[in-house]
Design an enzyme around this catalytic site. Structure first.
Site, mmCIF file in Angstrom:
data_model
loop_
_atom_site.group_PDB
_atom_site.id
_atom_site.type_symbol
_atom_site.label_atom_id
_atom_site.label_comp_id
_atom_site.label_asym_id
_atom_site.label_seq_id
_atom_site.Cartn_x
_atom_site.Cartn_y
_atom_site.Cartn_z
ATOM 1 C CE1 TYR A 148 -3.316 1.936 -5.375
ATOM 2 C CE2 TYR A 148 -3.851 -0.408 -5.275
ATOM 3 C CZ TYR A 148 -2.941 0.628 -5.139
ATOM 4 O OH TYR A 148 -1.649 0.341 -4.785
ATOM 5 C CE LYS A 152 -0.902 2.334 -7.822
ATOM 6 N NZ LYS A 152 0.306 3.187 -7.873
ATOM 7 N NE ARG A 189 -4.488 2.274 2.075
ATOM 8 C CZ ARG A 189 -4.052 1.070 1.768
ATOM 9 N NH1 ARG A 189 -4.914 0.088 1.537
ATOM 10 N NH2 ARG A 189 -2.766 0.823 1.693
#
Length: 246
Positions: A148, A152, A189
């Protein structure tokens, strides 16, 4: 101040919930004509009938669907690439399938969307592209956010490159780097942890401000970047993170 986006046409991905939905609603309140897109037709349908909003089912992992949408929709003044996925784990817990999925959704989908919609934006005289990055990876390393954070960080490079290449053609390109924001995806999550109650406490504890962000707080930044108030702003990343980056 109302009407900040009056006369503008905006397209937002991942519009059915969370930051995307809050942004679509904020854009419409400010006078924009908004095309709300999402892969989930049932959730997207909840926006049908809202003044200023039209819906379009779109899978940003489908290159053909993106090209078809760009042909059908035509020029927009604002393109907000909001779709993304948060993978939990270190590099040792990220196999190649997980790596490819995250990079495809978090980075390649933006590449495809910009490549498809940019020519019409240029022909129309310019516009604002807004990409969703994160404080994770792009500004600071966050534990268990390997791919992630990697994706990003790539979004910032993509943003700066698009800005540099097309600023003289009237295109502005910026990105937003949120901290942890309360959203349905965060709830999902948290629910996956063995102890969801403790997991939520841990998410809040890492926020120096002492609380999670709201989708509306991120949408407020997206409104600013979409409008003429930010006409002198391009190639930048805007941190809205409750103090994580410090």
């Amino acid at each position: 101040m109302a009407g900040r986006l009056q006369g503008k046409r905006a397209l937002v991905t991942a519009s059915a919930q969370g930051i995307g939905r809050a942004t679509v609603e904020a854009y419409a309140r400010e006078g924009a004509q908004v095309i709300a897109t999402d892969v989930n037709p049932a959730r997207l349908a909840e926006l049908e009938g809202v003044p200023g909003i039209t819906t379009h089912v779109l899978d940003v992992l489908d290159a053909d669907a993106i090209r078809a949408a760009a042909d059908q929709i035509g020029a927009v003044d604002v393109l907000f690439n909001c779709a993304g996925f948060v993978h939990h784990g270190t590099i040792l817990e990220c196999d190649e399938d997980a790596f490819d999925f995250s990079m495809n959704l978090n980075v390649k989908a933006m590449y495809r969307m910009i490549r498809a919609f940019l020519p019409a934006m240029i022909k129309a005289g310019g516009g604002s592209i807004i990409n969703m990055s994160s404080v994770s990876g792009s500004v600071k390393g966050i534990p268990f956010r390997f791919v992630y954070g990697t994706s990003k960080a790539a979004v910032i490079g993509l943003t700066k490159s698009v800005s540099a290449d097309f600023l003289r053609q009237g295109i502005r390109c910026n990105c937003i780097c949120p901290g942890t924001v309360q959203s349905p995806s965060l709830d999902d999550r948290i629910a996956a942890f063995d102890d969801p109650v403790q997991a939520r406490k841990d998410f809040i504890a890492r926020q120096p401000l002492g609380r999670l962000g709201t989708a509306e707080e991120i949408a407020a930044m997206a409104v600013y970047l979409a409008g003429d108030e930010s006409a002198y702003t391009t190639g930048q990343h805007f941190i809205v993170d409750g103090g994580i980056a410090g």
